[in-house]
Design an enzyme around this catalytic site. Structure first.
Site, short mmCIF file in Angstrom:
data_model
loop_
_atom_site.label_atom_id
_atom_site.label_comp_id
_atom_site.label_asym_id
_atom_site.label_seq_id
_atom_site.Cartn_x
_atom_site.Cartn_y
_atom_site.Cartn_z
CG HIS A 152 -1.78 1.13 1.39
ND1 HIS A 152 -2.85 1.31 0.56
CD2 HIS A 152 -1.77 2.17 2.25
CE1 HIS A 152 -3.46 2.44 0.91
NE2 HIS A 152 -2.82 2.97 1.93
N GLY A 167 3.25 4.86 4.17
CA GLY A 167 2.79 5.60 5.35
C GLY A 167 1.34 5.26 5.57
NE ARG A 168 -1.89 8.75 10.23
CZ ARG A 168 -2.69 9.58 9.57
NH1 ARG A 168 -3.50 9.12 8.64
NH2 ARG A 168 -2.66 10.88 9.83
CB SER A 169 -5.05 4.83 5.46
OG SER A 169 -5.67 4.48 4.29
N GLY A 170 -4.22 8.00 4.51
CA GLY A 170 -4.64 9.38 4.74
C GLY A 170 -3.51 10.33 5.11
CB ILE A 171 0.06 9.93 6.00
CG1 ILE A 171 0.95 10.82 6.89
CG2 ILE A 171 0.86 9.33 4.86
CD1 ILE A 171 1.90 10.06 7.77
N GLY A 172 -1.20 11.34 3.13
CA GLY A 172 -0.96 12.25 2.00
C GLY A 172 -0.04 11.72 0.93
CE LYS A 173 -0.03 5.68 1.27
NZ LYS A 173 -0.77 5.92 2.51
CB SER A 174 -2.80 10.02 -3.30
OG SER A 174 -2.97 8.64 -3.11
CG ASP A 191 -4.47 3.91 -2.74
OD1 ASP A 191 -3.68 4.51 -2.00
OD2 ASP A 191 -5.69 3.97 -2.63
CD GLU A 216 -9.87 7.76 -2.29
OE1 GLU A 216 -9.07 6.94 -1.80
OE2 GLU A 216 -10.83 8.22 -1.66
#
Lengths: 335, 89
Positions: A152, A167-174, A191, A216
């Site tokens: 992920h 990094g954790r979901s929602g940390i801003g990778k995308s 993702d 996303e």
């Protein structure tokens, strides 16, 4: 989210029919007995030449591998009389063979082909030399039976360096990936990154067929990077070279300050440089990611900034010990 | 860590709309949420991840929750699967 305990997987088998379809053009394979034996399974990435088995020595015969008949096998069979030839051929058919490939445009007798067809074993003909066929087919089988895992994260080619952001979901990778794309870097996958181990020390990352180059963005929904930014903003696969793990800044965690000690992470047995990047508002992670990639390139070409700095410092310290000034007067700089 | 086995019940499978309801629900909880199908494990809080599964009607999934509110997360998500995402079965 850390990259530990990844679920690794590897194909257990492929069917002979699948192998044929995937390689028939590249290897110019022709089937000599229709689709007989297409449902048989190949379970081993290695290839075997059954010369000794044909001659009667079947101990240690690796019958479950793809059997390749090169010039040696064919000449051996030809030098026998028909009766012995059939007998030799039947020797290897005591075993459950997946399939037979005959190289160099060689052919086999109808009698032998009938034995194979009766035993439901496909026989293919290939115009290539044995070494060439073995090279290409091994490459294909290596890939098919390679270790794979799903990670992920966002995977981007930054200045030619494969950077995996985790990094954790929602940390801003995308969002960081999007920012990098906007600056001219190329998205491989967002993702869901499928990682395949190639050979001993290489990890290749790619997107899955369903979601290739879609991403996303929270609050916006799904976007198609290829349609928005064009063909130059994407690529299909890339070697994974650095893992950057985004973390919330924590006071009690120690982050590297000099960069002299390089951390690494092991994914499917391959060691990859690992940078833990603390983030907080106002920090430009995109630029830092670019710098990490460039610094990786510099080190790759033999220049390690932290080591150079440290060397320079050592030199100054030893000069100072001899009584020299720390900064010398710049003669032409009067302003 | 809590694990739950579920099957996709609705006729259309885990397509865009149910995938969206699933990740929206999962995002309300702090626990990590992974979905395992066949040999692959994806993040259940990622819409792209969930859609990658392309899970059809009857597909068996293993859900894994890990974190402080794992119990509540597991129950809520299992209920959503049990209700077949409020879609025709």
């Amino acid at each position: 989210m850390a990259l530990e305990n990844l679920r690794e997987t590897r194909k257990k088998s492929i069917t002979v029919g699948f192998m044929y379809e995937a390689n028939k053009e590249r290897l110019q394979l022709r089937t000599l007995n229709g689709d007989v034996g297409f449902e048989k399974e190949v379970r081993d990435k290695n290839i075997h030449r059954p010369g000794l088995a044909l001659a009667g020595y079947v101990e240690l015969f690796t019958y479950d591998r793809v059997q390749v008949f090169g010039n040696t096998e064919i000449r051996y069979l030809q030098h026998l009389g028909l009766k012995e030839r059939v007998k030799a051929f039947e020797t290897i058919f005591q075993f459950d063979l997946p399939c037979i490939i005959i190289t160099n445009e060689n052919a086999i007798d109808q009698e032998l082909l009938t034995i194979a067809t009766d035993r439901k074993v496909s026989v293919f003909q290939c115009p290539f030399e044995t070494t060439k066929l073995v090279f290409f087919l091994s490459d294909f089988l290596d890939d098919q039976f390679a270790l794979q895992t799903v990670v992920h994260g966002s995977f981007i080619d930054v200045y030619g360096v494969g950077v995996l952001l985790t990094g954790r979901s929602g940390i801003g990778k995308s969002e960081i990936a999007l920012d990098l794309i906007e600056r001219g870097h190329r998205l491989v996958a967002d993702d869901v990154v499928m990682i395949t181990r190639k050979g001993e020390g290489i990890l290749m990352g790619a997107g899955t067929d369903v979601v290739k180059h879609f991403m996303e963005i929270r609050g916006l929904g799904l976007i198609d990077v290829r349609s928005i930014f064009g063909i130059r903003s994407i690529r299909f696969q890339k070697r994974v070279e650095i893992v950057i793990e985004l973390q919330e800044w924590k006071h009690d965690v120690e982050y590297t300050r000099t960069g002299l000690d390089h951390e690494s992470i092991v994914i499917m047995g391959v060691e990859i440089p690992h940078v833990k990047l603390p983030i907080f508002p106002g920090k430009n992670v995109t630029v830092i990611t670019e710098v990490i990639a460039l610094d990786y390139l510099l080190r790759h070409y033999g220049y390690d900034a932290a080591k150079e700095f440290s060397k320079r410092l050592d030199a100054v310290i030893s000069e100072k010990a001899r009584g020299k000034r720390v900064i010398d007067y710049f003669e032409h700089d009067f302003e | 860590m809590i694990e739950r086995h579920v099957t996709v019940k609705n006729r259309a499978g885990l397509h865009t709309r149910p995938a969206a309801s699933l990740v929206k629900l999962a995002a309300k909880f702090k626990s990590d949420f992974m979905i395992i199908k066949d040999a692959f494990e994806i993040n259940g809080k990622s819409i792209i991840g969930v859609m990658t599964l392309a899970a059809e009607q009857g597909a068996a999934l293993l859900l894994r929750f890990n974190g402080e509110d794992e119990e509540a997360a597991a129950n809520a998500v299992q209920q959503l699967f049990d209700r077949a995402f409020d879609e025709p079965v």
